[in-house]
Design a protein around this motif. Structure first.
Motif, mmCIF file in Angstrom:
data_model
loop_
_atom_site.group_PDB
_atom_site.id
_atom_site.type_symbol
_atom_site.label_atom_id
_atom_site.label_comp_id
_atom_site.label_asym_id
_atom_site.label_seq_id
_atom_site.Cartn_x
_atom_site.Cartn_y
_atom_site.Cartn_z
ATOM 1 N N SER A 13 0.828 -1.210 0.000
ATOM 2 C CA SER A 13 0.000 0.000 0.000
ATOM 3 C C SER A 13 0.865 1.264 0.000
ATOM 4 O O SER A 13 0.365 2.372 -0.132
ATOM 5 C CB SER A 13 -0.933 0.000 1.211
ATOM 6 O OG SER A 13 -0.185 0.249 2.385
ATOM 7 N N GLN A 14 2.184 1.083 0.172
ATOM 8 C CA GLN A 14 3.079 2.252 0.177
ATOM 9 C C GLN A 14 3.531 2.585 -1.249
ATOM 10 O O GLN A 14 3.295 1.827 -2.181
ATOM 11 C CB GLN A 14 4.324 1.954 1.033
ATOM 12 C CG GLN A 14 4.012 1.690 2.490
ATOM 13 C CD GLN A 14 5.275 1.455 3.316
ATOM 14 O OE1 GLN A 14 6.390 1.390 2.785
ATOM 15 N NE2 GLN A 14 5.084 1.319 4.618
ATOM 16 N N GLU A 15 4.208 3.722 -1.383
ATOM 17 C CA GLU A 15 4.828 4.070 -2.660
ATOM 18 C C GLU A 15 6.295 3.691 -2.595
ATOM 19 O O GLU A 15 6.942 3.888 -1.558
ATOM 20 C CB GLU A 15 4.690 5.577 -2.924
ATOM 21 C CG GLU A 15 3.266 6.029 -3.224
ATOM 22 C CD GLU A 15 2.605 5.226 -4.339
ATOM 23 O OE1 GLU A 15 3.265 5.006 -5.380
ATOM 24 O OE2 GLU A 15 1.440 4.787 -4.161
ATOM 25 N N PRO A 16 6.865 3.158 -3.666
ATOM 26 C CA PRO A 16 8.281 2.806 -3.657
ATOM 27 C C PRO A 16 9.151 4.066 -3.651
ATOM 28 O O PRO A 16 8.967 4.927 -4.507
ATOM 29 C CB PRO A 16 8.469 2.023 -4.958
ATOM 30 C CG PRO A 16 7.332 2.423 -5.836
ATOM 31 C CD PRO A 16 6.204 2.824 -4.941
ATOM 32 N N ALA A 17 10.028 4.178 -2.663
ATOM 33 C CA ALA A 17 10.870 5.382 -2.562
ATOM 34 C C ALA A 17 12.218 5.006 -1.973
ATOM 35 O O ALA A 17 12.754 5.722 -1.121
ATOM 36 C CB ALA A 17 10.167 6.444 -1.714
ATOM 37 N N GLU A 18 12.745 3.869 -2.398
ATOM 38 C CA GLU A 18 14.065 3.423 -1.929
ATOM 39 C C GLU A 18 14.094 3.159 -0.424
ATOM 40 O O GLU A 18 15.166 3.044 0.165
ATOM 41 C CB GLU A 18 15.163 4.452 -2.271
ATOM 42 C CG GLU A 18 15.259 4.812 -3.747
ATOM 43 C CD GLU A 18 16.242 3.933 -4.523
ATOM 44 O OE1 GLU A 18 17.142 3.336 -3.892
ATOM 45 O OE2 GLU A 18 16.083 3.821 -5.754
ATOM 46 N N GLN A 19 12.934 3.084 0.237
ATOM 47 C CA GLN A 19 12.943 2.859 1.684
ATOM 48 C C GLN A 19 13.436 1.438 1.972
ATOM 49 O O GLN A 19 13.146 0.521 1.211
ATOM 50 C CB GLN A 19 11.545 3.096 2.307
ATOM 51 C CG GLN A 19 10.431 2.135 1.929
ATOM 52 C CD GLN A 19 9.666 2.579 0.688
ATOM 53 O OE1 GLN A 19 10.246 3.039 -0.287
ATOM 54 N NE2 GLN A 19 8.349 2.415 0.717
ATOM 55 N N GLU A 20 14.185 1.303 3.076
ATOM 56 C CA GLU A 20 14.674 -0.027 3.416
ATOM 57 C C GLU A 20 13.672 -0.734 4.320
ATOM 58 O O GLU A 20 13.210 -0.165 5.302
ATOM 59 C CB GLU A 20 16.033 0.037 4.106
ATOM 60 C CG GLU A 20 16.557 -1.380 4.293
ATOM 61 C CD GLU A 20 17.995 -1.459 4.785
ATOM 62 O OE1 GLU A 20 18.884 -1.224 3.967
ATOM 63 O OE2 GLU A 20 18.184 -1.785 5.961
ATOM 64 N N VAL A 21 13.316 -1.972 3.952
ATOM 65 C CA VAL A 21 12.355 -2.737 4.751
ATOM 66 C C VAL A 21 12.832 -4.178 4.902
ATOM 67 O O VAL A 21 13.684 -4.655 4.144
ATOM 68 C CB VAL A 21 10.944 -2.770 4.105
ATOM 69 C CG1 VAL A 21 10.357 -1.376 3.967
ATOM 70 C CG2 VAL A 21 10.977 -3.484 2.764
ATOM 71 N N THR A 22 12.245 -4.852 5.898
ATOM 72 C CA THR A 22 12.468 -6.291 6.049
ATOM 73 C C THR A 22 11.127 -6.987 5.900
ATOM 74 O O THR A 22 10.144 -6.585 6.537
ATOM 75 C CB THR A 22 13.048 -6.593 7.442
ATOM 76 O OG1 THR A 22 14.317 -5.974 7.534
ATOM 77 C CG2 THR A 22 13.192 -8.096 7.661
ATOM 78 N N VAL A 23 11.077 -7.992 5.041
ATOM 79 C CA VAL A 23 9.866 -8.805 4.928
ATOM 80 C C VAL A 23 10.214 -10.247 5.264
ATOM 81 O O VAL A 23 11.373 -10.670 5.148
ATOM 82 C CB VAL A 23 9.241 -8.753 3.507
ATOM 83 C CG1 VAL A 23 8.765 -7.351 3.176
ATOM 84 C CG2 VAL A 23 10.218 -9.255 2.461
ATOM 85 N N MET A 24 9.234 -10.989 5.712
ATOM 86 C CA MET A 24 9.417 -12.416 5.980
ATOM 87 C C MET A 24 8.212 -13.153 5.410
ATOM 88 O O MET A 24 7.083 -12.659 5.496
ATOM 89 C CB MET A 24 9.514 -12.678 7.475
ATOM 90 C CG MET A 24 10.682 -11.947 8.119
ATOM 91 S SD MET A 24 10.846 -12.322 9.862
ATOM 92 C CE MET A 24 11.692 -10.829 10.425
ATOM 93 N N GLY A 25 8.486 -14.294 4.836
ATOM 94 C CA GLY A 25 7.369 -15.044 4.263
ATOM 95 C C GLY A 25 7.849 -16.315 3.614
ATOM 96 O O GLY A 25 8.976 -16.770 3.857
#
Ligand code: ATP
Ligand code: MN
Length: 484
Positions: A13-25
């Protein structure tokens, strides 16, 4: 902290802006050693993780197999590919749990629902079951929200009971006595349940209604929402041995109030699912449409799933008496041409599900509330209508029939007059002494009251379009089957 992750639903739901994130799945697919479709169950949509060529060792890439669990940290960038707005550029990939591709039973292809039932412990990882169970959750939440907003008290009625509420179905016995023939016996050879755990014979509940009535005659409005059990040996697509039922019970309600509440309730929870689970419902609508393409034209639904749900929200249910229903059925060409398996023999007969479906699907083409049934085919606690023709006694019962499902709600105004209730119990051989506590409500401040039971899984079937009830409960219990 280990759990510092963003859920994929929120990320998308966010806009891509080079933000650093961690996902798990869990890995759905891994294409060209480059694109991982990762899913974490928060939504049917995957995040595409892009693995730069040469950046990670081969040993690691080999372990990225279907259903392996990953932790990926990286920057969110606009996607170059079609079909998704963002990619996650992998900076770091950690394998949390390997999945042996040779042995993993769920391959990234279309499996039949029957096959998936055999691996029900893994089927949540498919898109179909992901959607079904998120919708199930939303409906359950909406149930509580609806009643809470109306000031109902949520009551937990017992699961182990000594009463057979209504002969609603065959019961499962609960006992700690030995089953090898050494159980203590009475003089006549029958089992002596006085020696059993509870000092009497007990069963799993088939309905919380009778206890619900005790609550309603103190709180005014209550509801239950819990598991019920019926040892009915009916292997149908609409019956489970263990299912969840919602049973509101309201003081100062007559049968019309009861019908109004049931209709409002059904519309409310459907509306909630449409508002909060649109993506899942649209996915399920597409799935159903694809499935129906394989059927001959006349077997396909006239409306798509979304269209059907919207239709329900914006149209009144048809209300008619049992007597009118019998007349319609009797005069139908369907009956005259002997197309029913069970012929319409006249007033007093119990309706079969083919009759109910004819009324709903062919005649009215919308949900139908049938009311005022013959007393002889209904339970003892239903209120006896005054002024009936002799031989045509009816009770203030109501059933709601839904397209594709048949009976979804069964309810009634309850008999609040002690003398009439006792007379009826005697006629129907219901042991009044065992139900002394139930009859006390009629002795001390009795009031008109009413309630109904809605089978939760049938509701989930209706909303998700799943044709088999085994596919809308996590681990179905049916005759001959209790795996997992
Ligand atoms: P049916 O005629 O379909 O067997 P019933 O008359 O036995 O239903 P009730 O005793 O009135 O049903 O139960 C209330 C509701 O519980 C039903 O309207 C239905 O939605 C649901 N229900 C009943 N039996 C089952 C079952 N075995 N599995 C799942 N849901 C059920
Ligand atoms: Mn039944």
């Amino acid at each position: 902290m280990f759990n510092k992750r963003i859920k994929i639903k929120e990320l998308l739901s966010q806009e891509p802006a080079e933000q650093e994130v961690t996902v798990m799945g869990w890995v759905r697919t891994f294409r060209n050693n480059q694109f991982i479709a990762l899913n974490d169950g928060s939504t049917n949509n995957n995040i595409q993780v892009v693995v730069e060529l040469g950046k990670f060792p081969d040993e690691l890439l080999k372990r990225i197999t279907t259903s392996a669990a990953l932790k990926v940290t990286g920057a969110v960038v606009a996607s170059l590919g079609k079909g998704q707005k963002m990619d996650l550029k992998a900076g770091n990939i950690e394998i949390l749990g390997d999945s042996d591709a040779e042995k993993y039973p769920l391959q990234p292809k279309k499996h039949s629902l029957e096959f998936l039932r055999e691996i029900a412990h893994l089927r949540f990882r498919t898109s179909t079951f992901g959607s079904v169970f998120r919708v199930r959750h939303a409906l359950a939440f909406a149930v509580h929200k609806f009643f809470n907003e109306k000031g109902f008290v949520y009551m937990h009625t017992p699961i182990i009971t000594a009463s057979d509420a209504e002969g609603a179905g065959e019961m499962f016995r609960v006992t700690t006595l030995p089953i090898d023939g050494t159980a203590p016996k009475n003089e006549d050879g029958s089992i002596n349940f006085k020696e059993d755990f509870f000092g009497r014979s007990t069963n799993l509940t088939v309905s919380g209604q009778l206890e619900g009535e005790l609550g309603a005659t103190a709180f005014g409005d209550i509801y239950t929402f819990g598991p019920t059990f019926r040892a009915e040996n009916s292997n149908t697509t609409r019956h489970l041995a263990e299912f969840w039922m919602i049973e509101p019970e309201m003081a100062f309600y007559d049968i019309e109030d009861n019908m109004n509440l049931a209709e409002e309730f059904i519309k409310y929870i459907i509306g909630y699912a449409i508002e909060n689970n649109k993506e899942d419902l649209e996915f399920l609508a597409q799935r159903l449409a694809d499935e129906e393409k394989q059927l001959p034209q006349d077997k396909r639904s006239e409306m798509g799933l979304m269209e059907k749900l919207e239709f329900i929200l914006h149209n009144n249910f048809e209300r008619l008496t049992y007597t009118d229903a019998i007349n319609i059925l009797g005069e139908s060409n369907h009956n005259k041409k002997k197309k029913f398996q069970y012929e319409i023999t006249g007033w007093g007969m119990d309706l079969q599900s083919e009759h109910e479906r004819y009324l709903v699907e062919k005649h009215f083409k919308k949900p139908v509330i049938l009311y005022n049934y013959p007393a002889a085919i209904k339970a003892f606690y239903m209120r006896q209508n005054d002024g009936c023709e002799p031989g045509k006694e009816t009770v203030a019962a109501m059933d709601i029939l839904a397209p594709g499902i048949g009976e979804i709600v069964g309810g009634s105004q309850r008999e609040e007059r002690l003398d009439k209730l006792e007379r009826r119990m005697k006629e129907m051989h219901i042991p009044a002494e065992e139900l002394w506590w139930y009859l006390d409500t009629r002795r001390f401040g009795t009031v008109p009251h009413a309630g109904f039971g809605l089978g939760f899984e049938r509701m989930v079937q209706f909303v998700t379009g799943m044709t088999n009830i085994r596919d809308v409960i996590a681990f179905p219990r049916t005759p001959g089957s209790a795996e997992f």
